[in-house]
Write a protein that holds these residues in place. Structure first.
Motif, short mmCIF file in Angstrom:
data_model
loop_
_atom_site.label_atom_id
_atom_site.label_comp_id
_atom_site.label_asym_id
_atom_site.label_seq_id
_atom_site.Cartn_x
_atom_site.Cartn_y
_atom_site.Cartn_z
N ALA A 57 0.83 -1.20 0.00
CA ALA A 57 0.00 0.00 0.00
C ALA A 57 0.87 1.25 0.00
N ARG A 58 1.97 1.20 0.75
CA ARG A 58 2.88 2.34 0.79
C ARG A 58 3.50 2.59 -0.58
N GLY A 59 3.87 1.48 -1.26
CA GLY A 59 4.46 1.63 -2.59
C GLY A 59 3.49 2.22 -3.59
N VAL A 60 2.26 1.72 -3.60
CA VAL A 60 1.24 2.24 -4.52
C VAL A 60 0.97 3.71 -4.22
N SER A 61 0.87 4.04 -2.94
CA SER A 61 0.61 5.42 -2.54
C SER A 61 1.72 6.36 -3.01
N ALA A 62 2.98 5.88 -2.92
CA ALA A 62 4.10 6.71 -3.34
C ALA A 62 4.03 7.03 -4.83
N TYR A 63 3.68 6.04 -5.64
CA TYR A 63 3.58 6.28 -7.08
C TYR A 63 2.37 7.15 -7.42
N ARG A 64 1.30 7.01 -6.69
CA ARG A 64 0.11 7.84 -6.94
C ARG A 64 0.39 9.31 -6.66
N ALA A 65 1.37 9.57 -5.81
CA ALA A 65 1.68 10.95 -5.46
C ALA A 65 2.36 11.70 -6.61
N LEU A 66 3.02 10.98 -7.51
CA LEU A 66 3.81 11.64 -8.55
C LEU A 66 2.97 12.50 -9.49
N PRO A 67 1.86 11.99 -10.07
CA PRO A 67 1.07 12.87 -10.93
C PRO A 67 0.45 14.03 -10.17
N ARG A 68 0.19 13.83 -8.88
CA ARG A 68 -0.37 14.94 -8.08
C ARG A 68 0.69 16.02 -7.88
N LEU A 69 1.94 15.62 -7.71
CA LEU A 69 3.02 16.58 -7.47
C LEU A 69 3.47 17.28 -8.75
N ALA A 70 3.53 16.55 -9.85
CA ALA A 70 4.08 17.12 -11.08
C ALA A 70 3.08 17.24 -12.21
N GLY A 71 2.02 16.42 -12.20
CA GLY A 71 1.04 16.45 -13.29
C GLY A 71 1.32 15.38 -14.33
N TRP A 72 0.26 14.85 -14.92
CA TRP A 72 0.41 13.82 -15.94
C TRP A 72 1.18 14.33 -17.16
N SER A 73 0.98 15.60 -17.50
CA SER A 73 1.67 16.15 -18.68
C SER A 73 3.19 16.13 -18.47
N TYR A 74 3.61 16.32 -17.23
CA TYR A 74 5.05 16.27 -16.95
C TYR A 74 5.57 14.85 -17.09
N ALA B 130 10.13 6.91 -4.93
CA ALA B 130 9.18 6.62 -6.00
C ALA B 130 9.52 7.38 -7.27
N ALA B 131 9.91 8.64 -7.13
CA ALA B 131 10.24 9.46 -8.30
C ALA B 131 11.45 8.89 -9.04
N PHE B 132 12.49 8.51 -8.31
CA PHE B 132 13.68 7.97 -8.95
C PHE B 132 13.43 6.56 -9.49
N ALA B 133 12.55 5.80 -8.83
CA ALA B 133 12.18 4.48 -9.37
C ALA B 133 11.43 4.65 -10.69
#
Length: 406
Positions: free
Chosen positions: A8-25, A146-149
């Protein structure tokens, strides 16, 4: 911690990326670096077909790789000083112009001019991957694993599909269109990366440096030594990549399936991508240098299995083992580099680190090729084993330096 909680922690970490940077990024940084895996091969293919000389093609491809290795840290230093947007946009204009000139001039201009154009094209190639990692340091400091992964998986993916895209385009359309396709991807997606709003969040260097080396992080005893360790580690990773590609191709040819070399390397890359994604599940108590040493040891075991591989299934199994540790080690090296970056200086550190891979790939291929030609695939795999052992030793040295200057 339970498996469910870790997952759950792993999935949550990846879900944070589009929220932080946006899908377009995420799209821009992924497709914007695809040309990095396409340009050297596209240049090799076009130069060879238009001049009729594999030697000229090889020189042109090598010039592009050398140009990229030199240009990457220079562009990183400029990005730290003037901002990523202006540097990447300038690189896009210059790089696309040079690729068009190369497309029109290959086979028409003198061979030295063709090679020179290739070198300048590599020099100006926008460093989307390295600058993206520098950008994550600013926009997702709490979600860097998550970002570097994510970045690692993207790198693995583009180095599988980029060369395949060049090969298919050159075979079914023309080598010229393969180069133009790479230029188009740079024009569209590197530009999208450059102008994305996240570039504003990357701090700049507050005062100019005399040159790129002077811009490296200063004070703190041992920092420069750790930066050197990281760079040497990346060179060794590149040698592992270049040696693996060449040796797996040689093995495929020796078994009568010459076209399967790329597929065997893809097996290694797939194993790498799977384990890289899973790195966010590792607890923080397993430190970077411990991860480095474990991954390097795993790569060494897989490389030794490759060295004595008698059959295709054996090679596939050994490639999976080596690949399973290859991605995590690459991720760990970038993580170490990120931990050494100071505000306003992340660009040069990440691009310098990335240039080590480029240099290593060229060196690995150059060394493994003659070894494989004279001693078979096993001869080529010796350089792969050697690179793995060096990485293991470097990990131990880095841990000692880190403890001494903690």
């Amino acid at each position: 911690m339970s498996t469910d909680t870790s997952a759950a922690r792993g999935v949550s970490a990846y879900r944070a990326l589009p929220r932080l940077a946006g899908w377009s990024y995420l799209v821009a940084t992924s497709l914007g670096r695809l040309p990095m895996s396409m340009v050297p091969l596209a240049i090799l293919t076009l130069a060879t077909s238009t001049t009729g000389s594999l030697a000229v093609g090889g020189f042109a491809s090598a010039a592009a790789a050398l140009g990229e290795a030199v240009g990457a840290p220079a562009s990183g230093a400029l990005a730290d000083r003037f901002g990523q947007r202006v540097v990447v946009l300038t690189g896009v204009v210059v790089h696309v112009t040079l690729l068009v000139a190369f497309t029109l001039g290959a086979g028409v201009l003198a061979d030295p001019a063709t090679v020179a154009l290739a070198g300048f094209a590599g020099l100006s190639l926008p460093q989307v991957g390295a600058l993206s990692r520098a950008r994550w340091l600013a926009i997702a400091p709490g979600d860097l694993p998550a970002a570097f992964a994510f970045e690692g998986v993207v790198d693995e993916t583009v180095y599988i599909f980029g060369p395949a895209l060049v090969g298919l385009t050159a075979a079914f359309v023309s080598p010229q269109i393969a180069v133009v396709l790479a230029a188009t991807l740079v024009a569209v997606f590197a530009t999208q990366f450059a102008v994305h709003a996240t570039h504003r969040r990357v701090p700049r260097r507050t005062r100019p440096a005399a040159d790129a080396i002077a811009a490296l992080p200063r004070p703190r005893p041992g920092r420069r030594m750790l930066i050197a360790v990281t760079f040497i580690g990346m060179v060794a990773m590149g040698i592992f990549f270049g040696g693996s590609q060449t040796s797996l191709t040689a093995f495929a040819e020796s078994t009568g399936i010459p076209d399967a070399g790329a597929l065997l390397y893809a097996v290694m890359a797939v194993g790498s991508a799977v384990t890289t994604v899973s790195m966010v599940l590792l607890p923080d108590r397993i430190g970077r240098w411990t991860r480095w040493s474990i991954a390097a040891a795993g790569m060494t075991v897989g490389s030794v299995f490759l060295l004595g591989a008698p059959t295709v299934p054996w090679v596939v199994g050994a490639a999976l083992v080596a690949g399973a540790f290859q991605g995590p080690l690459l991720l760990t090296i970038y993580s170490v580099a990120g931990s050494l970056a100071e505000a306003g200086r992340a660009g040069i550190l990440m691009t310098l680190t990335a240039s080590g891979v480029v240099l290593g790939i060229g060196a690995g291929a150059a060394i493994a090729g003659p070894l494989a030609e004279h001693a078979g695939a096993a001869g080529g795999f010796t350089i792969v084993v050697g690179a793995s052992v060096v990485l293991l030793a470097i990990g131990g040295a880095g841990a000692l330096v880190s403890r001494r200057h903690r």
